[in-house]
Each structure stands twice: as C-alpha cells, then as structure tokens.
Design a protein around this motif. Structure first.
Motif, mmCIF file in Angstrom:
data_model
loop_
_atom_site.group_PDB
_atom_site.id
_atom_site.type_symbol
_atom_site.label_atom_id
_atom_site.label_comp_id
_atom_site.label_asym_id
_atom_site.label_seq_id
_atom_site.Cartn_x
_atom_site.Cartn_y
_atom_site.Cartn_z
ATOM 1 N N ILE A 171 -0.257 -9.024 0.422
ATOM 2 C CA ILE A 171 -0.428 -8.234 0.624
ATOM 3 C C ILE A 171 0.317 -7.246 0.904
ATOM 4 O O ILE A 171 0.725 -6.163 0.817
ATOM 5 N N VAL A 172 0.602 -7.953 2.897
ATOM 6 C CA VAL A 172 1.304 -7.016 2.861
ATOM 7 C C VAL A 172 3.240 -6.711 2.957
ATOM 8 O O VAL A 172 3.816 -5.482 2.633
ATOM 9 N N ALA A 173 3.384 -7.681 2.075
ATOM 10 C CA ALA A 173 4.748 -7.625 1.231
ATOM 11 C C ALA A 173 4.292 -6.343 0.531
ATOM 12 O O ALA A 173 5.917 -6.099 -0.097
ATOM 13 N N MET A 455 -3.984 -19.156 -5.154
ATOM 14 C CA MET A 455 -4.111 -19.674 -6.688
ATOM 15 C C MET A 455 -3.593 -19.161 -7.074
ATOM 16 O O MET A 455 -3.221 -19.409 -8.268
ATOM 17 N N HIS A 456 -3.567 -17.662 -7.775
ATOM 18 C CA HIS A 456 -2.663 -16.647 -8.314
ATOM 19 C C HIS A 456 -1.584 -16.341 -7.821
ATOM 20 O O HIS A 456 -0.369 -16.009 -8.634
ATOM 21 N N LEU A 457 -0.849 -16.754 -6.374
ATOM 22 C CA LEU A 457 0.259 -16.539 -6.089
ATOM 23 C C LEU A 457 1.335 -17.316 -6.474
ATOM 24 O O LEU A 457 2.679 -17.708 -6.682
ATOM 25 N N LYS A 458 1.064 -18.436 -6.011
ATOM 26 C CA LYS A 458 1.718 -20.060 -6.426
ATOM 27 C C LYS A 458 0.513 -20.316 -7.257
ATOM 28 O O LYS A 458 0.209 -21.918 -6.611
ATOM 29 N N PRO A 459 0.485 -20.665 -8.706
ATOM 30 C CA PRO A 459 -0.590 -21.626 -9.209
ATOM 31 C C PRO A 459 0.339 -22.787 -9.735
ATOM 32 O O PRO A 459 1.599 -23.478 -9.543
ATOM 33 N N ALA A 460 -0.051 -23.474 -9.774
ATOM 34 C CA ALA A 460 -0.347 -25.379 -10.206
ATOM 35 C C ALA A 460 0.495 -25.097 -11.342
ATOM 36 O O ALA A 460 1.424 -26.477 -12.002
ATOM 37 N N GLY A 461 0.285 -23.684 -12.139
ATOM 38 C CA GLY A 461 1.064 -24.337 -13.791
ATOM 39 C C GLY A 461 0.892 -22.740 -14.176
ATOM 40 O O GLY A 461 -0.459 -22.769 -13.859
ATOM 41 N N GLY A 462 1.687 -22.150 -15.112
ATOM 42 C CA GLY A 462 2.099 -20.908 -15.488
ATOM 43 C C GLY A 462 2.239 -20.148 -14.351
ATOM 44 O O GLY A 462 2.950 -20.204 -13.553
ATOM 45 N N ALA A 463 2.102 -19.005 -14.735
ATOM 46 C CA ALA A 463 3.086 -17.179 -14.166
ATOM 47 C C ALA A 463 2.815 -17.142 -12.424
ATOM 48 O O ALA A 463 0.914 -16.659 -13.086
ATOM 49 N N PRO A 464 2.972 -17.202 -11.378
ATOM 50 C CA PRO A 464 2.159 -16.052 -10.757
ATOM 51 C C PRO A 464 1.949 -14.916 -10.420
ATOM 52 O O PRO A 464 2.858 -14.021 -12.058
ATOM 53 N N PRO A 466 1.007 -10.765 -9.575
ATOM 54 C CA PRO A 466 0.916 -9.930 -8.809
ATOM 55 C C PRO A 466 0.316 -9.092 -7.642
ATOM 56 O O PRO A 466 -0.496 -7.476 -7.865
ATOM 57 N N VAL A 467 -1.023 -10.365 -7.618
ATOM 58 C CA VAL A 467 -2.251 -9.780 -6.631
ATOM 59 C C VAL A 467 -2.019 -8.482 -5.518
ATOM 60 O O VAL A 467 -2.841 -7.553 -5.209
ATOM 61 N N GLY A 468 -1.552 -8.932 -4.707
ATOM 62 C CA GLY A 468 -0.837 -8.539 -3.643
ATOM 63 C C GLY A 468 -0.721 -6.648 -3.983
ATOM 64 O O GLY A 468 -1.275 -6.164 -3.454
ATOM 65 N N GLN A 469 0.151 -6.735 -5.379
ATOM 66 C CA GLN A 469 0.764 -5.037 -5.446
ATOM 67 C C GLN A 469 -0.910 -4.613 -5.689
ATOM 68 O O GLN A 469 -0.909 -3.310 -5.638
ATOM 69 N N ALA A 470 -1.715 -5.253 -7.011
ATOM 70 C CA ALA A 470 -3.007 -5.064 -7.793
ATOM 71 C C ALA A 470 -3.116 -3.682 -6.096
ATOM 72 O O ALA A 470 -3.996 -2.941 -6.286
ATOM 73 N N ILE A 471 -3.495 -4.424 -4.710
ATOM 74 C CA ILE A 471 -4.702 -5.150 -4.180
ATOM 75 C C ILE A 471 -4.093 -3.698 -3.337
ATOM 76 O O ILE A 471 -4.815 -2.912 -2.691
ATOM 77 N N ILE A 472 -2.658 -3.081 -3.214
ATOM 78 C CA ILE A 472 -1.995 -2.161 -2.233
ATOM 79 C C ILE A 472 -2.617 -1.023 -3.697
ATOM 80 O O ILE A 472 -2.114 0.519 -2.744
ATOM 81 N N ASP A 473 -2.491 -0.962 -4.532
ATOM 82 C CA ASP A 473 -2.306 -0.066 -5.823
ATOM 83 C C ASP A 473 -4.098 0.308 -5.135
ATOM 84 O O ASP A 473 -3.990 1.362 -5.928
ATOM 85 N N HIS A 474 -4.601 -0.412 -5.231
ATOM 86 C CA HIS A 474 -6.403 -0.048 -5.050
ATOM 87 C C HIS A 474 -6.700 0.834 -4.598
ATOM 88 O O HIS A 474 -7.290 1.484 -3.866
#
Length: 724
Positions: A171-173, A455-464, A466-474
C-alpha cells in the motif's frame, strides 16, 4: 603483512529526510581509517580477491564508472576503505532483501577521516548492516574467516523485525507511486498517508474509514451470516452451539455432511470440513472450541475455497485454494511424504516471503483430525499408490481474478457492504467461480476485516494483482495527493521572522497553520511550546497533526545536516543567505560551496507546481534557481539588480523595495504592496531588515495570497504577539 588496526566509526547519524546527499533517508557514518589511509585496496595483497570471493555480486555495482564492473575496476585501480565499506554494506542490504543502490563516500578536512552514507529505509536495519559490513571488511583486510551467509541472515532478521509487512508495504509503495507522502506511526504497520488534515491512516489493510461496528460484526460469524441471509446473499445453513452433544444434534438438523468451526476464529484455524460421523463431529467440536469463544455447525458446501478482496465496494482480486495430497510409496511415513512431496515446493515457507505455508502436521489439529478420519497418523506408512488427503483447502493462493463471474462479484460486494467494511476479504466456497453461485450451490462462508494481501501480491499461481493501488485509489481521489501547503525557510538570517509572518498571512487567508521556528511551536495563533522548535521533530509533529492544513518550518543549515528535512516536498522553499559557516564546524562545513550543497536541499524539494523564493542580492542564490522544479520568485531591496531585471524580462516574478513599500512584479507588470518601512518601525528592537520582510512577502505571494491581503496582513501583524 601485519594485522591492520580497526577502522573507527566516529559518528553514526540517521538523516531522516531529504538532505545534502539525496532526497531519501540515509545513514551517515564518520569513520577514521587510521593506518589504512596509507593502504588503498591495490596495496593490500590478496584483498580484492578475498572480497570478491566473499561478495561475488559486487561485480554488479556500477560505482562512479557507470557500468557493470565499475566498482571492481575501482578496487583494482586502488580505492580507500571507506568507499569499500560503502559497497559492502550496500551489498549486504541487497542480499538481505532491502535493495539499495545509493551510497557516497567523501573525504573530510582531516586526513584519514571520511563521511560515508548509504540509502537507509530503516535506521535499525541500516545500523545492523553497517556493523556486519564493518566486521566483514576488517576480516577481509586481515585475511580472517568470516561467515557471510550468517551475517546476511542477521541483517534479514533485523529487517523482518523492523520493516513493514508485505501488505502494508504494498500500500505504501502504491502511495509512493502517486507521490503521496507517508509517515510510519509505530514500530508495526500503522502508517499515515498524506499530511495534516488531508491525511489518511492504514493499519495493514484496515483504514481510518473501516468501521469498528463492521469489524465487530465480521468477527461474529453467526451474526454475519444472519445479516447476509437477510439481504439475499447465499450462506450455508447452520447454527451456533455450546457442547459436543449440541454439535451432533445440529449436524443432523442441518444435514450431513457439515463443517464445524469457531465462531470468531481466523485464518482457517480450527475449521474441520466434510464431517459425517458423530465421533468426527465430537473431535471437531473440541478443536474448534479451543480456537474461539463459541462454535458453529454449518452445512458443508462442496468446492474449493476462494478469497475475494473487496475495496470500496468493488472486487479487485480473487484467489483460489486447492486440496493438498500425498501419494504413498510403502516406505515413507505421512510426515516424510509431506516433506518430500509438499514442503519441497520452493513456494512454501514459514515467513510472509512465501505465498504458501509450510505444512507442519504436528502443529495443525485439523490435519491430524483428517488423518485420523483416514485411519492414519503422521507416523503411518501408506501403501504404495494410496492417496492421502493432507489439507482439504490448502493455502488460498492461486489467482483467479479474471475468472470471477459478475454475479459472484455482485454477491461478494453486497456482502462487504452489508457488514459495513470498506476493505474486506470475503471467503466463499464454490466448484466454479466462473458461474453464478445459484448454479453451483456455492455460498459465502465468511467476511473478514483487515484481510491479508500477500495471496494477491505474490500468488503461488497466476498473475499478481495491484491491490495496493486499489486501496490507495479508494482512499484518495485521482486528483488528491494527501499534501498540504508546506513552506520551508532555510538560511541564517531572519528565518523565525519570515516564518512567523508567512504563518500569519496564511492564517488570515483561512488556513489552520502549524509553525515550527526558533520562537517556538505554534498551532494557529497559540504558542504551544516556547523552546526553539526549528527542529526536525517539531516539524514532523505538525505534519502528523490532523488539525492543520498548512505548515511553515524554519530550517537552518545545522538542522538539515543533523536530521535532514522533516518533509519530502514543499510548496514553497525560501533560501535567504549563505552565511553562518562559523557555526558549522562540527559538520566540517568550511566554505561557501559546502554550505551551498546543504541549503540547496530546500530548493531540491520544491514541487513542480510550487515556487522557490531566493535572495537575488546573492549571486550563488541566483545560481540556485536552476535547481528548482517549480517557479522561481526573486526578492531583494534593489529592484534594479541584473538578476531581477533579467528574470522579469522572461516573465518571472520578483519582489523589491521602492519608496518604502514592497513592489510585486511579474514581467513588466507591477503591483504596489505592503508598507515595509512601517513594519520595520514596529519591529523595533527585533532589528529585522527589509530583505527579511520582502522574503515573507515573496513567499506569501508564491502561495497565491493576494497582494491586498499581504499588505493588510503586514499592517496587522504584531511582532510581540507570541513572545510574551
């Protein structure tokens, strides 16, 4: 070669804000090489080979050469040990997981004494890396053994202790990407984003918009279910029970198979799935009862567990869990099979650096119970070819964001809104998240406050995602930066008078102003501290204060050298002079060029839509104008100075004295302003000069305050108001 004496670390100082070295915090180390001043790297037999063997990635350091291998070239040509220590520390930080690229080492006026700095996101981590780097350097110089992996591990341990968790860091990033400033408020994950009245706060994935009532509802799973059911969100049937006997009775009422889980647990602790017998139900009750204040029995929903992240009413990420199995070979125990078939996965570990948790059978009652239901223990040896279920829903860490059906997203968003959470982790079980829940028989089983983001930033499979950006935009609208106007005044002449005048004019302009200067710490027109507050900590406190929407700070050269600036960027930066060198001996500042590098810090941080206010009577300050990202406003008593005339010819703004009054000029246009001579008389014994008052006028004008209000404000300013 005889053993060399230790390099002495004379002074270690953490510069917490923009400074003469860089915009970012650094650790500044004064060190005395002693006899090693006579031994650069090319005069120590075998030193370079020993160092590059210990730290082979030094080949990647560009150094001043500007290309890969640059630092190695410097080593071969001969460089001094302060410079070598800088690169060792940077490499240890890189290896420990805190990538660092910036460092500088410069000689002082005393032979053998150097100032070495390196980028330091956290002071304690930087100090740990310095200590390890110092020890490694001396061991390498003296051809002594040194355990580099152990040193890196110690630095990493300090990093784990001190640095932000991955969710908060993301989120800070994202805030940093939008140039929103942040302040860490504790040793954990409580962070302020923005300044003053425009700040928001996060605590991991909770925000200052997260309702305490909503958190309370989310922690009560039975209450959450009843509210969701009332608005039409599909939830499993079930009820809260108090005893094992009630658990089996409830299971029969609900209909087998069932799930038994704690009513207020988290992270899946104590949750047993697919229960079909009374014995299993009793065992599951005991397990759940140990993890919560009460126990729920619910109908078992077939499918995989999913976690969907809702931010501001929108689903922004989704992850799926998968069952974990091992295959018997007739030789290994279940525990050994788990280690050889599951824990061997490089994505599994015990820290937040890993998207999947290491399976620890002996510590997980749910796994033990599931093994028992299969007639096994951790020490059992399954026959060859037998499949053994270890976890019914392993870590939820397979990204499936793109697969979420719109109706599923709608139900999940409704669930978060019903509970009242602005950020929620919604757990649902379904066989196919790409179909509506009504088709699959899926249901929402939990709504969680403060969800983890890993789990969303570093998933074991699939694409990361941008949840931090979503929270900042919120938290911040597209055109919001979280910033309030900050005015910084640097120099040795009249700083406290300039800052007080600017604060007064901002106050008249309708601002709630915080002021930190030599005359004290002020909130509005009230002085809350009488001691000298031209200090980093005083200014920092103002930036944290939710009651202010403008901050004015006096910075002398010593405070910049000691702490750096308290803010990352400023709306207006003022530099009055390059005097006061005599008072800076302890910092080894001995000439105007060195002082210029210190005071330019105030201009370096001016925002592109801000302004630098510079005294045009000083030629070096005129030169400083080219460093400003924003507009430049010159001031001087003499409006006929070449610098001012040239600046006006290009349409620039300037403030000067004519007939005892300030003239505010932009290009050829001139506006008469404040009566400077009258204010000089009122200051009396304060012995303020005209240039100081003109600096205040120029700063206020740069802030957008009208010439008329500036003139009226100076007429009403009382020099002694805050000094009694």
């Amino acid at each position: 070669m005889s053993k060399k004496n230790d390099i002495r670390l004379l002074r270690i100082n953490y510069l917490r804000g923009p400074n003469m070295w860089t915009y970012r915090p650094v650790l500044e180390v004064w060190l005395d090489l002693g006899e090693l001043e006579d031994y650069p790297s090319n005069l120590l037999p075998g030193f370079n080979d020993r160092l590059t063997t210990a730290l082979p990635a030094l080949i990647e350091h560009h150094c001043g050469v500007g290309e890969r291998g640059g630092f190695i070239e410097r080593l071969r040509d001969g460089t001094w040990m302060g410079h070598v220590l800088e690169h060792i520390v940077i490499e240890l930080l890189n290896l420990a997981g805190m990538p660092t690229g910036f460092g500088q080492t410069r000689a002082t006026s005393q032979r053998g004494v150097y100032r070495m700095v390196f980028r330091a996101r956290d002071e304690q981590v930087a100090r740990a890396a310095l200590a390890e780097g110092h020890a490694l350097l001396m061991a390498t110089i003296n051809a002594e053994a040194f355990d580099v992996p152990a040193a890196v591990a110690r630095v990493r341990d300090k990093l784990d202790d001190c640095y932000l968790g991955p969710s908060t860091a993301a989120i800070v990033a994202a805030a940093t990407d939008r140039r929103i400033p942040h302040i860490r408020l504790n040793d954990g994950n409580l962070v302020q984003l923005g300044h003053g009245q425009r700040q928001r706060r996060i605590w991991t994935a909770e925000t200052d918009m997260t309702s305490a009532i909503a958190e309370g509802i989310a922690s009560d799973k039975d209450l959450t279910k009843s509210l969701l059911k009332a608005v039409g969100v599909p939830v499993p049937a079930g009820r809260e029970i108090k005893t094992a006997a009630e658990a089996w009775e409830a299971a029969q009422d609900v209909g087998l198979p069932v799930v038994v889980k704690p009513s207020d647990g988290n992270h899946g602790r104590g949750v047993t799935l697919d229960i079909q017998t009374e014995a299993d139900c009793e065992a599951a009750f005991k397990l759940a009862d140990a993890h919560g204040s009460s126990v729920l029995v619910e109908s078992y929903i077939r499918g995989n567990e999913h976690r969907l992240l809702v931010v501001g009413g929108q689903v922004v990420a989704a992850a799926r869990g998968e069952a974990a199995w091992v295959h018997g070979d007739g030789r290994q125990t279940v525990a050994q099979l788990v280690d050889s078939q599951i824990n061997v996965d490089p994505r599994r570990g015990l820290t937040e650096d890993f998207p999947l948790n290491r399976v620890r059978i002996a510590e997980d009652g749910v796994i033990l119970l599931d093994l028992q239901r299969q007639g096994l223990t951790p020490d059992s040896v399954p026959e060859a070819g037998r499949q053994v279920l270890i976890q019914r829903n392993g870590n939820v860490a397979i990204d499936c964001t793109s697969e979420v059906h719109p109706e599923v997203a709608h139900a999940v968003s409704l669930a978060a809104r019903t509970v009242g959470l602005d950020i929620a982790g919604v757990d649902l079980v379904t066989e196919d998240i790409g179909k509506p829940l009504a088709e699959t028989g899926g249901a929402i089983v939990e709504v969680n406050a403060g969800p983890g983001l890993l789990m969303h930033l570093k998933p074991a499979g699939g694409a990361p995602q941008p949840v931090g950006q979503a929270i900042i935009d919120h938290l911040f609208a597209e055109d919001e930066s979280g910033r309030i106007p900050i005015v910084g005044v640097a120099g040795s002449r009249g700083g406290h008078q300039i800052t007080r005048l600017v604060a007064w004019l901002l106050h008249l302009n309708g601002r709630h102003v915080g002021l930190a200067c030599k005359d004290g710490l002020f909130l509005g027109t009230r002085r809350v501290e009488k001691r000298n507050s031209a200090r980093w900590d005083a200014a920092h406190r103002l930036l944290m204060n939710r009651g202010v929407n403008a901050v004015v700070v006096e910075n002398d050269a010593a405070s910049i050298l000691r702490d750096g600036l308290a803010y990352d960027r400023a709306a207006v930066g003022v530099v009055t002079d390059l005097d006061g060198i005599a008072a800076l001996a302890e910092f080894d500042v001995q000439d105007g060029d060195q002082l210029y590098k210190v005071l330019r810090t105030q201009i370096d941080v001016v925002l592109s839509d801000g302004a630098s206010v510079l005294h045009a009577a000083h030629a070096r300050l005129v030169d400083m104008a080219e460093l400003s990202d924003g507009e430049v406003v010159f001031y001087a008593e003499d409006g006929a100075l070449e610098a001012i005339l040239h600046h006006r010819d290009r349409g620039g703004r300037a403030v000067f004295l004519r007939g005892g009054a300030a003239v505010l000029a932009q290009g050829p246009a001139e506006t008469p302003g404040a009566n400077i001579e009258a204010l000089l008389r009122r200051f009396g014994s304060a012995a303020v000069d005209a240039a100081t008052l003109l600096a205040a006028v120029a700063a206020a004008w740069a802030l957008g305050i009208s010439p008329e209000l500036i003139a009226a404000g100076l007429d009403t300013f009382v020099p002694e108001l805050h000094l009694a």
